[in-house]
Design an enzyme around this catalytic site. Structure first.
Site, mmCIF file in Angstrom:
data_model
loop_
_atom_site.group_PDB
_atom_site.id
_atom_site.type_symbol
_atom_site.label_atom_id
_atom_site.label_comp_id
_atom_site.label_asym_id
_atom_site.label_seq_id
_atom_site.Cartn_x
_atom_site.Cartn_y
_atom_site.Cartn_z
ATOM 1 N N LYS A 1 -9.962 6.006 -7.442
ATOM 2 C CA LYS A 1 -10.569 6.766 -8.542
ATOM 3 C C LYS A 1 -11.997 7.175 -8.219
ATOM 4 O O LYS A 1 -12.435 8.275 -8.557
ATOM 5 C CB LYS A 1 -10.510 5.931 -9.822
ATOM 6 N N THR B 1 3.549 -0.728 8.919
ATOM 7 C CA THR B 1 4.523 -1.119 9.954
ATOM 8 C C THR B 1 3.862 -1.207 11.321
ATOM 9 O O THR B 1 4.081 -2.159 12.081
ATOM 10 C CB THR B 1 5.675 -0.107 9.984
ATOM 11 N N GLY C 1 2.248 5.617 4.689
ATOM 12 C CA GLY C 1 1.442 6.260 5.719
ATOM 13 C C GLY C 1 0.116 5.616 6.022
ATOM 14 O O GLY C 1 -0.688 6.201 6.754
ATOM 15 N N SER D 1 -4.849 2.988 -18.399
ATOM 16 C CA SER D 1 -6.258 3.132 -18.030
ATOM 17 C C SER D 1 -6.893 4.415 -18.530
ATOM 18 O O SER D 1 -8.068 4.654 -18.274
ATOM 19 C CB SER D 1 -6.418 3.036 -16.510
ATOM 20 N N GLY E 1 -0.224 2.713 7.602
ATOM 21 C CA GLY E 1 -0.141 1.947 8.843
ATOM 22 C C GLY E 1 0.346 0.533 8.673
ATOM 23 O O GLY E 1 -0.003 -0.338 9.480
ATOM 24 N N GLY F 1 0.828 -1.201 0.000
ATOM 25 C CA GLY F 1 0.000 0.000 0.000
ATOM 26 C C GLY F 1 0.857 1.244 0.000
ATOM 27 O O GLY F 1 2.077 1.183 0.191
ATOM 28 N N PRO F 2 0.247 2.374 -0.213
ATOM 29 C CA PRO F 2 1.002 3.634 -0.245
ATOM 30 C C PRO F 2 1.570 3.986 1.119
ATOM 31 O O PRO F 2 1.167 3.402 2.146
ATOM 32 C CB PRO F 2 -0.044 4.662 -0.699
#
Length: 829
Positions: free
Chosen positions: A733, A374, A370, A690, A372, A367-368
């Site tokens: 999106k 870790t 920040g 896309s 959570g 995931g991107p």
């Protein structure tokens, strides 16, 4: 330096003039009757010597107070010095002068006559008082002084024999004091103090005190040396006795130090409860250690190796907390939403509760930044009641970081996996390998390849570290890896992990996280409370929408902390009034908004289509524009597009050229006009397939002069036959479409199933059009609907795409599609 009484009587009767050139000296004090060489290098001093040689060869010698001063001023020179006569002079090759000077008499500076080019001074000769040799005090003082000097020489003080002979024959207290003090090697300040004493008896008494102190120092020095020698002799004696004792103990069969060490190792090996093969290797290495001499270089290597083996948790494990409800409560307390991850952990606990022995799962949180990932690993360890070990793999390029170094290398150590297990003290910790997609490779090997054995459930039961060269069972370890993207991960390594996608948060989710976790934590960290600050919910929403643009919540927490700091400063300054932060006064604390919300397109326009993009910081909306101008049929693409996006534009144009009859486009349009497609925000790199249907719709609108509905946004990949293929990042999106106040979203039919993973409250107010072909897109997006094809119409001899059967080989699932990864941050479409 020494004195010759026979040659000094004549010199003492020499008439001394009242004015003489001055020669400053450092590091030495010149006494009367002293003969010594001086090296002169300063220009001022050389000129003074030349003046003295040109006249009566006499010069006044005085010591400067600061030895480091190159050109001393009058106040930096002692006023009492010695008149000397230059006996010899020699010029050296390095332009210095060497002179041999003999002291004549003490004198005092009255005043300075000149300072340039050298000092010339008026002096007053100091005549010492005559002391009768028959005085008892005089005789006793001289005897005492001479005896003290003899004792000092006996203790090791080095004084030349010629000087000793002169001292024994002297019977004048003043001259005796001068010659003794000039040969003791005292500091300049102490020697100058003796020179300035006029009374001979007082001067001799002072020198006697100096000799007494020197005697005490020399006595202590002798004592220290004797003690050091005694300690050395004692150490040698103890070493000899110890070696004898070892020999006796060996003969008697008693324990020695090495036997005690071996006994300690054997006790620790028994407590470690090692496997049979490990115990066998330990015994082998221990026998080697027993046979080695303690001072042998290899003994330290073997000892360190044994220390590592006995300290590893071969059989020690922590007890899992199998209370599923308690574990669920822990996970809910620590993290907002993330239901998929929580369910996966609770499922593992359920299976673990039913079956005692099972392989630890190997999860990969993708995931991107920040969101959570870790901190979620820490919560899992807390929920399971296990130890937590985290290793950051970002930038790791050495394979030895994972598997360790072989023992043949100096300073070899096990890899970070074994080190982590030793630190945990259990063989079933939660092991987090952070940033696994940032692992690199160079001439030292590929750490990703080294991780294959670690993260393969079929192999890691016998993980072998190069340092240990012994298998260690990792099946009970719960490995969790984190990554921002899956594409950089080695495909063989990715296949061994269970990938769990953690998407970015919606504004509603960020608001819930801020209220439940971030704001209370920042209250505590800044030492304030709700009595000082009230951060309203609309203000937090304003921070989320206009001050941060991210998938996670790191920047959101920073902006909240920014507000807290300003309030904390006011409280510290004594302004105790409660502050309420609202959207209207938020700019007082955070400044002007950093991001403006996306504006909706108010009117239908020709050639302008709203597209949906996915970025690492969440979803975004952008308007793709197409226009035609007179030309030769060239296609121009602008907006910092990547190769894949350029290819999508070419495919879109090829499709539109096959639909000229349907769209009512003159075929000559393509040869007599240039087509320009532009994607705004040209400074940001963009790539991905896309945006295919978006660019095709923009081309169709521009060439057919039919406007596009302003309330519609779309996303999907296009083929040459007009088929619409699925895409990824659907949740982000859709969130972008909601922020832009759009009411209708066109998505591929094969993405319809992905809506089940999106919370229902995010779908409210949106209409979804699911399409399989580009015909359906144009019918929904264009205001004036294009002509409908008859059944007999075909495209290049085949049935229209909307009538063809959709096969699974054409479009793959979004998670299985190959994405182009740019080295720069790109906006994906």
């Amino acid at each position: 330096m020494m004195q010759d009484p026979s040659s000094l009587e004549d010199r003492s009767e020499t008439e001394i003039p009242s004015s003489l050139p001055l020669l400053p000296v450092r590091d030495i004090v010149v006494f009367p009757y002293m003969v010594l060489p001086l090296f002169v290098g300063r220009d001022v001093s050389i000129k003074a010597i030349e003046s003295a040689l040109a006249n009566n060869r006499m010069i006044f010698l005085t010591t400067q107070k600061n030895q480091d001063t190159e050109l001393p001023k009058p106040d930096e020179l002692h006023s009492i010095g010695t008149v000397g006569i230059i006996m010899r002079m020699l010029k050296l090759p390095d332009e210095r002068i060497k002179i041999l000077v003999q002291g004549l008499a003490k004198a005092r500076i009255i005043d300075y006559i000149q300072s340039e080019p050298f000092y010339t001074v008026n002096i007053e000769t100091i005549v010492e008082a005559h002391v009768s040799p028959t005085q008892l005090e005089h005789e006793a003082l001289m005897r005492t002084t001479k005896e003290a000097l003899e004792q000092l020489v006996a203790l090791g003080k080095v004084i030349m024999p010629d000087v000793i002979t002169v001292i024994e024959n002297l019977d004048e207290p003043g001259r005796l004091a001068d010659i003794i003090v000039s040969n003791l090697g005292l500091k300049v300040e102490s020697t100058q103090e003796v020179l300035e004493i006029d009374d001979p008896l007082i001067r001799l008494a002072h020198v006697g005190d100096i000799l007494t102190k020197e005697l005490e120092v020399m006595t202590m020095q002798q004592k220290i040396q004797a003690q050091a020698k005694g300690e050395m002799d004692k150490t040698q004696r103890e070493y000899f006795l110890r070696e004898q004792l070892k020999a006796i103990q060996k003969e008697l069969g008693e324990l020695d130090d090495r036997t005690e060490e071996a006994s300690e190792f054997r006790a620790r090996m028994k407590d470690a409860n090692m496997p049979e093969n490990v115990l066998k290797e330990c015994e082998k290495q221990l026998k080697r250690l027993e046979k080695m001499h303690p001072d042998a270089a290899e003994s330290g290597t073997v000892r360190t190796y044994l220390e590592w083996i006995v300290d590893l948790p071969w059989s020690h494990r922590s007890q899992d907390n199998l209370d599923i409800e308690a574990a669920a409560q822990v996970l809910h307390e620590d993290h907002y939403d993330l239901e998929k991850v929580k369910d996966r952990i609770l499922e593992y606990l359920a299976v673990r509760k039913l079956k005692d022995k099972m392989k630890g799962p190997i999860l990969c949180f993708v995931g991107p930044p920040g969101v959570g990932k870790t901190s979620l690993g820490k919560s899992i360890a807390r929920a399971l009641g296990r130890e937590f070990i985290r290793i950051s793999l970002g930038g790791t390029r050495d394979e030895a970081e994972i598997r360790g170094h072989r023992r043949t290398y100096v300073g070899a150590l096990p890899g970070r996996i074994i080190q982590g297990l030793k630190q945990a003290g259990t063989n079933n910790p939660v092991f987090m390998l952070d940033e696994i997609d940032k692992v690199g490779m160079d001439f030292r090997g590929d750490p990703s390849a080294a991780l294959l054995e670690v993260l393969d459930p079929e192999q890691n039961h016998a993980f072998t570290d190069h340092y240990l060269s012994l298998p260690f069972d990792l099946t009970d370890v719960m490995f969790i890896t984190t990554a921002n993207l899956t594409d950089p991960i080695l495909s063989a390594l990715r296949d061994r992990m269970e990938i769990i996608q953690i998407p970015g948060y919606s504004e509603e989710e960020k608001l819930g996280i801020a209220n439940r976790y971030l704001i209370p934590r920042q209250y505590e960290e800044h030492g304030i409370s709700t009595d000082h600050l009230r951060l309203t919910e609309p203000a937090v929403q304003h921070i989320i929408s206009q001050y941060t643009r991210e998938a996670g919540v790191r920047n959101l927490e920073r902006e909240i902390a920014n507000v807290m700091r300003k309030i904390a400063r006011r409280v510290a300054e004594g302004q105790l009034t409660k502050v309420t932060v609202t959207p209207s006064n938020l700019n007082k604390y955070l400044g002007v908004p950093k991001f403006l919300p996306d504006e909706e397109q108010e009117i239908d326009e020709v050639g302008v289509v709203t597209g949906l993009a996915w970025t690492e910081s969440g979803g975004d909306v952008l308007y793709i524009e197409a226009s035609t101008t007179k030309g030769k049929g060239q296609l121009t693409l602008t907006g910092h597009l990547g190769d894949v996006m350029k290819e999508s534009a070419q495919a879109a144009l090829s499709y539109i050229r096959t639909q000229t009859k349907l769209l009512g486009i003159n075929t000559e349009t393509f040869t007599k006009n240039d087509i320009h497609i532009h994607v705004p925000a040209g400074a940001i790199p963009k790539d991905g397939p896309s945006a295919g249907i978006t660019m095709a719709t923009a081309l169709a609108s521009s060439l057919s002069n039919m406007p596009v509905r302003s309330e519609i946004a779309m996303t999907g990949e296009i083929t040459l036959r007009g088929r619409v293929l699925p895409i990824g990042g659907l949740k982000e999106k859709i969130l972008a479409a909601k922020r832009a106040k759009l009411t209708c979203v066109i998505i591929p039919k094969r993405n319809e199933k992905d809506l089940d993973d999106i919370p229902k409250h995010l779908l409210k107010g949106l209409e979804f059009v699911f399409v399989n072909s580009m015909d359906e897109v144009l019918k929904s997006a264009l205001r004036q609907k294009p002509k409908t094809r008859t059944k007999s119409q075909t495209v290049n001899g085949k049935a229209p795409a909307s009538q063809q059967k959709v096969t699974s080989s054409v479009g793959q699932r979004p998670t299985q599609r190959k994405k182009l990864i740019s080295k720069k941050p790109v906006s994906r479409r």
